[in-house]
Write an enzyme that holds these catalytic residues in place. Structure first.
Site, mmCIF file in Angstrom:
data_model
loop_
_atom_site.group_PDB
_atom_site.id
_atom_site.type_symbol
_atom_site.label_atom_id
_atom_site.label_comp_id
_atom_site.label_asym_id
_atom_site.label_seq_id
_atom_site.Cartn_x
_atom_site.Cartn_y
_atom_site.Cartn_z
ATOM 1 N N ASP A 38 -10.027 3.477 4.607
ATOM 2 C CA ASP A 38 -10.093 2.724 5.858
ATOM 3 C C ASP A 38 -8.787 1.977 6.124
ATOM 4 O O ASP A 38 -8.720 0.748 6.088
ATOM 5 C CB ASP A 38 -11.270 1.743 5.821
ATOM 6 C CG ASP A 38 -11.551 1.121 7.187
ATOM 7 O OD1 ASP A 38 -10.933 1.555 8.179
ATOM 8 O OD2 ASP A 38 -12.395 0.210 7.257
ATOM 9 N N GLU A 39 -7.743 2.756 6.403
ATOM 10 C CA GLU A 39 -6.450 2.210 6.805
ATOM 11 C C GLU A 39 -6.040 2.829 8.141
ATOM 12 O O GLU A 39 -6.488 3.906 8.506
ATOM 13 C CB GLU A 39 -5.381 2.532 5.765
ATOM 14 C CG GLU A 39 -5.641 1.934 4.393
ATOM 15 C CD GLU A 39 -4.537 2.314 3.433
ATOM 16 O OE1 GLU A 39 -3.567 1.540 3.315
ATOM 17 O OE2 GLU A 39 -4.643 3.394 2.817
ATOM 18 N N TYR A 40 -5.162 2.113 8.838
ATOM 19 C CA TYR A 40 -4.523 2.619 10.060
ATOM 20 C C TYR A 40 -5.488 2.907 11.199
ATOM 21 O O TYR A 40 -5.139 3.602 12.148
ATOM 22 C CB TYR A 40 -3.681 3.863 9.753
ATOM 23 C CG TYR A 40 -2.748 3.665 8.595
ATOM 24 C CD1 TYR A 40 -1.801 2.652 8.611
ATOM 25 C CD2 TYR A 40 -2.818 4.488 7.476
ATOM 26 C CE1 TYR A 40 -0.953 2.447 7.536
ATOM 27 C CE2 TYR A 40 -1.969 4.289 6.399
ATOM 28 C CZ TYR A 40 -1.037 3.268 6.432
ATOM 29 O OH TYR A 40 -0.200 3.064 5.368
ATOM 30 N N ARG B 187 3.231 6.563 3.312
ATOM 31 C CA ARG B 187 2.738 7.876 3.677
ATOM 32 C C ARG B 187 3.708 8.533 4.630
ATOM 33 O O ARG B 187 4.082 7.948 5.631
ATOM 34 C CB ARG B 187 1.365 7.770 4.338
ATOM 35 C CG ARG B 187 0.303 7.275 3.363
ATOM 36 C CD ARG B 187 -1.016 7.264 4.089
ATOM 37 N NE ARG B 187 -2.099 6.977 3.187
ATOM 38 C CZ ARG B 187 -2.512 5.756 2.897
ATOM 39 N NH1 ARG B 187 -1.925 4.725 3.436
ATOM 40 N NH2 ARG B 187 -3.521 5.572 2.070
ATOM 41 N N VAL C 169 0.854 -1.177 0.000
ATOM 42 C CA VAL C 169 0.000 0.000 0.000
ATOM 43 C C VAL C 169 0.893 1.231 0.000
ATOM 44 O O VAL C 169 2.048 1.179 0.388
ATOM 45 C CB VAL C 169 -0.899 -0.021 1.251
ATOM 46 C CG1 VAL C 169 -1.788 1.209 1.319
ATOM 47 C CG2 VAL C 169 -1.749 -1.281 1.243
#
Length: 309
Positions: free
Chosen positions: A169-171, A8, A5
């Site tokens: 909808d991550e982390y 960031r 993914v």
């Protein structure tokens, strides 16, 4: 093959279809001003192109610096502010919408950071992302709590004159701070409420996480409430598993400057060849990326991209 993914970069401050016409924002005490009606963008034919921009490091204005050599249309149609957060208040035990200092700066300076893009006909969307605190789109305990968070998001769109919301909808790290694990009703209630609040704005889905697999509950399927959904794995082709027409899907996803130009071009050719209507890019920075951008604009629109600092 491993498909990581997006990477960031965050600062320490991160505690953390067709699209309808732009609705006017409201004047606020934070310095945001009402969004003027956008000037008509130069006509172009082809898929909708999307640019996620990491505002911790880069300017939203980068999305407006690329035009097509043939016809002068915008290379990018949608610019995504990356990213606001869904945080968790351990005292009230409620999720809330949080802006780190860089996102807040962009919003407070909408007149110079957002309006110039909108005046060129580029839509500006706010992405909302988990922040390791246990709060996520998939674990609201009731319809009321989901609706309350939907109102926070739609209020932000109205206050700052934005064009919509993107769900990522991550982390979330569901379970942290004593929060619940994902349930089947949460995201359905959230999307339903958000669409009711902003019927003419963009709602997009970064197709990842528990929410992306929980689009139906109690006889309600929220797939059609999204304007767009896209593949979250850069440098790959993956059709999002959501009931939207091809015109609203991006199976292609690329990271500008990291995905090879040959792959960028190949995925763009496949987008056109298989009749999909969206092409997703990530991490547009302040460098002259005209070669990377041209790699897909040639295939999508039949034109090189021109960079104007």
């Amino acid at each position: 093959m491993s498909n990581p993914v997006r990477s960031r970069v965050r600062t320490a401050a991160l505690a953390l279809s067709a699209v309808a016409a732009l609705a006017l924002g409201t004047t606020t005490t934070t310095g945001a001003t009402a969004a003027p009606a956008p000037a008509p963008a130069a006509a172009k034919q082809g898929p909708t192109s999307v640019a996620y921009i990491e505002v911790n490091n880069n300017s939203m204005l980068n999305a407006g610096k690329y035009t097509l050599a043939d016809g002068g249309g915008n290379a990018f149609d949608v610019a995504v502010i990356f990213a606001a957060n869904i945080n968790y208040d351990t005292n009230s035990k409620k999720a809330y919408l949080h802006f780190n200092e860089n996102v807040q700066r962009v919003l407070d300076n909408a007149a110079t950071e957002i309006r110039p893009l909108q005046q060129k006909g580029i839509k500006v969307v706010l992405s909302v992302l988990g922040n390791h605190q246990g709060a996520g789109f998939a674990n609201f305990p009731s319809q009321q709590t989901a609706s309350a968070f939907a109102k926070e998001m739609s209020d932000a769109v109205a206050e700052y004159g934005l064009d919509g919301i993107d769900f990522d909808d991550e982390y979330a790290e569901y379970g942290n701070n004593g929060t619940a694990q994902p349930n089947d009703s949460s995201f359905v209630h959230l999307v339903t409420a958000l669409r009711a609040n902003m019927p003419d704005k963009i709602i997009s889905l970064y197709n990842i996480g528990p929410s992306a697999s929980r689009l139906s509950y109690g006889g309600v399927d929220v797939s059609s409430k999204f304007d767009y959904a896209w593949n979250p794995y850069y440098g790959t082709w993956q059709v999002p598993g959501i009931g939207l027409p091809k015109s609203r899907l991006s199976p292609a996803a690329v990271e500008i400057g990291r995905t090879s130009q040959s792959t960028v071009a190949s995925l763009a050719r496949r987008t056109v060849g298989e009749g999909y209507g969206v092409y997703l890019t990530y991490n547009l920075d302040g460098s002259d990326r005209s070669a990377d951008v041209s790699a897909f604009t040639r295939e999508l629109y039949g034109s090189e991209a021109v960079y104007t600092p």
